[in-house]
Design a protein around this motif. Structure first.
Motif, PDB file in Angstrom:
ATOM      1  N   LEU A   1      -8.509  -5.228  16.066  1.00  0.00           N
ATOM      2  CA  LEU A   1      -8.059  -4.236  17.039  1.00  0.00           C
ATOM      3  C   LEU A   1      -6.915  -4.742  17.903  1.00  0.00           C
ATOM      4  CD1 LEU A   1     -11.482  -2.744  18.206  1.00  0.00           C
ATOM      5  CD2 LEU A   1      -9.695  -1.544  16.929  1.00  0.00           C
ATOM      6  N   CYS A   2      -6.920  -6.034  18.225  1.00  0.00           N
ATOM      7  CA  CYS A   2      -5.909  -6.551  19.156  1.00  0.00           C
ATOM      8  C   CYS A   2      -4.842  -7.401  18.486  1.00  0.00           C
ATOM      9  CB  CYS A   2      -6.581  -7.350  20.273  1.00  0.00           C
ATOM     10  SG  CYS A   2      -7.498  -8.804  19.725  1.00  0.00           S
ATOM     11  N   LEU A   3      -5.140  -7.951  17.309  1.00  0.00           N
ATOM     12  CA  LEU A   3      -4.179  -8.773  16.564  1.00  0.00           C
ATOM     13  C   LEU A   3      -4.311  -8.450  15.076  1.00  0.00           C
ATOM     14  CD1 LEU A   3      -4.634 -12.287  18.239  1.00  0.00           C
ATOM     15  CD2 LEU A   3      -2.504 -10.994  18.164  1.00  0.00           C
ATOM     16  N   PRO A   4      -3.854  -7.284  14.646  1.00  0.00           N
ATOM     17  CA  PRO A   4      -4.026  -6.905  13.234  1.00  0.00           C
ATOM     18  C   PRO A   4      -3.448  -7.957  12.287  1.00  0.00           C
ATOM     19  CG  PRO A   4      -3.204  -5.061  14.531  1.00  0.00           C
ATOM     20  CD  PRO A   4      -3.121  -6.265  15.415  1.00  0.00           C
ATOM     21  N   LEU A   5      -4.214  -8.249  11.240  1.00  0.00           N
ATOM     22  CA  LEU A   5      -3.808  -9.238  10.238  1.00  0.00           C
ATOM     23  C   LEU A   5      -3.442  -8.493   8.965  1.00  0.00           C
ATOM     24  CD1 LEU A   5      -3.620 -12.306   9.695  1.00  0.00           C
ATOM     25  CD2 LEU A   5      -5.978 -12.186   8.844  1.00  0.00           C
ATOM     26  N   ARG A   6      -2.212  -8.636   8.540  1.00  0.00           N
ATOM     27  CA  ARG A   6      -1.698  -7.851   7.408  1.00  0.00           C
ATOM     28  C   ARG A   6      -1.560  -8.679   6.141  1.00  0.00           C
ATOM     29  NH1 ARG A   6      -2.415  -2.674   9.081  1.00  0.00           N
ATOM     30  NH2 ARG A   6      -1.403  -2.256  11.084  1.00  0.00           N
ATOM     31  N   TRP A   7      -2.357  -9.695   5.963  1.00  0.00           N
ATOM     32  CA  TRP A   7      -2.208 -10.552   4.798  1.00  0.00           C
ATOM     33  C   TRP A   7      -2.574  -9.847   3.497  1.00  0.00           C
ATOM     34  CZ3 TRP A   7      -4.531 -15.948   6.453  1.00  0.00           C
ATOM     35  CH2 TRP A   7      -3.715 -16.486   7.440  1.00  0.00           C
TER      36      TRP A   7
ATOM     37  N   VAL B   1      -8.182  -5.729  -1.581  1.00  0.00           N
ATOM     38  CA  VAL B   1      -8.201  -7.184  -1.786  1.00  0.00           C
ATOM     39  C   VAL B   1      -9.024  -7.855  -0.694  1.00  0.00           C
ATOM     40  CG1 VAL B   1      -6.792  -9.274  -1.868  1.00  0.00           C
ATOM     41  CG2 VAL B   1      -5.997  -7.189  -2.999  1.00  0.00           C
ATOM     42  N   ALA B   2      -8.834  -7.415   0.554  1.00  0.00           N
ATOM     43  CA  ALA B   2      -9.575  -7.999   1.672  1.00  0.00           C
ATOM     44  C   ALA B   2     -11.075  -7.760   1.516  1.00  0.00           C
ATOM     45  CB  ALA B   2      -9.083  -7.419   2.992  1.00  0.00           C
ATOM     46  N   PHE B   3     -11.447  -6.566   1.067  1.00  0.00           N
ATOM     47  CA  PHE B   3     -12.867  -6.285   0.815  1.00  0.00           C
ATOM     48  C   PHE B   3     -13.411  -7.219  -0.257  1.00  0.00           C
ATOM     49  CE2 PHE B   3     -15.527  -4.332  -2.465  1.00  0.00           C
ATOM     50  CZ  PHE B   3     -16.732  -4.277  -1.775  1.00  0.00           C
ATOM     51  N   PHE B   4     -12.682  -7.370  -1.353  1.00  0.00           N
ATOM     52  CA  PHE B   4     -13.142  -8.211  -2.452  1.00  0.00           C
ATOM     53  C   PHE B   4     -13.326  -9.655  -1.991  1.00  0.00           C
ATOM     54  CE2 PHE B   4     -12.039 -11.150  -5.925  1.00  0.00           C
ATOM     55  CZ  PHE B   4     -13.044 -10.841  -6.822  1.00  0.00           C
ATOM     56  N   LEU B   5     -12.362 -10.185  -1.238  1.00  0.00           N
ATOM     57  CA  LEU B   5     -12.449 -11.569  -0.779  1.00  0.00           C
ATOM     58  C   LEU B   5     -13.597 -11.759   0.214  1.00  0.00           C
ATOM     59  CD1 LEU B   5      -8.653 -12.399  -0.338  1.00  0.00           C
ATOM     60  CD2 LEU B   5     -10.174 -13.137  -2.186  1.00  0.00           C
TER      61      LEU B   5
ATOM     62  N   LEU C   1     -11.187 -14.753   7.750  1.00  0.00           N
ATOM     63  CA  LEU C   1      -9.825 -14.236   7.583  1.00  0.00           C
ATOM     64  C   LEU C   1      -9.773 -12.960   6.730  1.00  0.00           C
ATOM     65  CD1 LEU C   1      -7.794 -17.556   7.228  1.00  0.00           C
ATOM     66  CD2 LEU C   1      -8.063 -16.103   9.237  1.00  0.00           C
ATOM     67  N   PRO C   2     -10.428 -12.910   5.559  1.00  0.00           N
ATOM     68  CA  PRO C   2     -10.426 -11.641   4.819  1.00  0.00           C
ATOM     69  C   PRO C   2     -11.120 -10.513   5.579  1.00  0.00           C
ATOM     70  CG  PRO C   2     -10.980 -13.436   3.357  1.00  0.00           C
ATOM     71  CD  PRO C   2     -11.012 -13.994   4.748  1.00  0.00           C
ATOM     72  N   ALA C   3     -12.206 -10.829   6.303  1.00  0.00           N
ATOM     73  CA  ALA C   3     -12.867  -9.790   7.097  1.00  0.00           C
ATOM     74  C   ALA C   3     -11.930  -9.273   8.179  1.00  0.00           C
ATOM     75  CB  ALA C   3     -14.149 -10.341   7.721  1.00  0.00           C
ATOM     76  N   TRP C   4     -11.190 -10.138   8.793  1.00  0.00           N
ATOM     77  CA  TRP C   4     -10.189  -9.765   9.797  1.00  0.00           C
ATOM     78  C   TRP C   4      -9.138  -8.857   9.170  1.00  0.00           C
ATOM     79  CZ3 TRP C   4      -7.303 -14.239  12.841  1.00  0.00           C
ATOM     80  CH2 TRP C   4      -6.432 -13.680  13.781  1.00  0.00           C
ATOM     81  N   ALA C   5      -8.653  -9.249   7.993  1.00  0.00           N
ATOM     82  CA  ALA C   5      -7.660  -8.431   7.297  1.00  0.00           C
ATOM     83  C   ALA C   5      -8.248  -7.089   6.860  1.00  0.00           C
ATOM     84  CB  ALA C   5      -7.111  -9.186   6.087  1.00  0.00           C
ATOM     85  N   PHE C   6      -9.508  -7.112   6.429  1.00  0.00           N
ATOM     86  CA  PHE C   6     -10.149  -5.864   6.001  1.00  0.00           C
ATOM     87  C   PHE C   6     -10.230  -4.872   7.148  1.00  0.00           C
ATOM     88  CE2 PHE C   6     -14.049  -3.328   5.805  1.00  0.00           C
ATOM     89  CZ  PHE C   6     -13.763  -2.556   4.686  1.00  0.00           C
TER      90      PHE C   6
END
Length: 244
Positions: free
Chosen positions: A96-102, A107-111, A144-149
């Motif tokens: 919400l405050c620092l979106p991660l666009r990796w 892909v983020a869900f899978f990871l 990190l993937p959860a953050w990106a998801f």
């Protein structure tokens, strides 16, 4: 002692604490505190909402600095709570405050799903127990993937109804993965993690009961918030479709 005659390895969070000493079992590792301070400064400078960031940072402090970290070496149920804290609280707050666009949402869900499964494979869990490097690799592989998801779910690049539906489906699927892991832990009739064979007894808990409690934590508290978010996304998709 292990089978090689060497002392048993001590997990990164330290040996299992005595219940009477739990409140004094804070983790003040210098490297950890330095990293947390650096993250705090970076977040306060870059986050779009400082209050939300402070809540996310506080969740990470609870996960890695507070006595919860030590409890994860005693109770597997504390380990499940630790995972939920990362995936279902710290990660969405950071998004919400620092979106991660990796990664994109699929892909983020899978990871994220892979990391959750890996954490619950006994051999992998043992490797993380024995090695600080593997422990932190798996922690970052989860956070990190959860953050990106959550970043993709909250701020999709494409805001049409189809994209929102995909994100809702992936959120529901993540809840399903956590529920499946929870069901395996809850209904298993044997102890899967020998690292927690003795420590729960000091807490007055049978090891198998501790494992089953971990499953219930993953299953119920872990599933309900994700199901609610998925429902909100479906409602948003319906509204977008109505406007279109």
């Amino acid at each position: 002692m292990d089978r090689t005659g060497l002392p048993d390895p001590v997990p990164w969070c330290g040996p299992a604490p005595d219940p009477a000493a739990l409140l004094s079992s804070w983790n003040f590792h210098p490297g950890l505190l330095t990293a947390m301070l650096a993250a705090l400064i970076f977040g306060l400078l870059r986050a779009e909402g400082r209050g939300i960031f402070l809540m996310a940072w506080g969740a990470l402090v609870i996960a890695f600095v507070s006595p919860l970290c030590a409890m994860t070496t005693a109770l597997f149920s504390a380990r499940s709570l630790h995972h939920l804290l990362l995936v279902s609280l710290a990660a969405p707050l950071l998004a919400l405050c620092l979106p991660l666009r990796w990664f994109g949402a699929p892909v983020a869900f899978f990871l994220t799903a892979v990391a959750l499964v890996l954490w619950h494979i006994p051999a992998v869990y043992s490797a993380a127990w024995d090695s600080a490097g593997i422990y932190w690799l798996l922690q970052f592989a989860l956070l990190l993937p959860a953050w990106a998801f959550w970043s993709s779910a909250f701020f999709p690049a494409d805001r049409d109804a189809g994209a929102v539906l995909v994100n809702a489906a992936l959120t529901g699927a993540l809840a399903g993965v956590m529920g499946l892991i929870g069901a395996v832990l809850t209904f298993s009739n044997r102890l899967l993690y020998t690292e927690h064979m003795a420590a729960p007894l000091a807490w007055g808990i049978e090891p198998l009961t501790d494992q089953q409690t971990a499953g219930l934590i993953m299953w119920v508290p872990g599933l309900l918030p994700l199901a609610m978010v998925a429902a909100i996304m479906l409602r948003r998709a319906w509204r977008v479709g109505q406007v279109a």
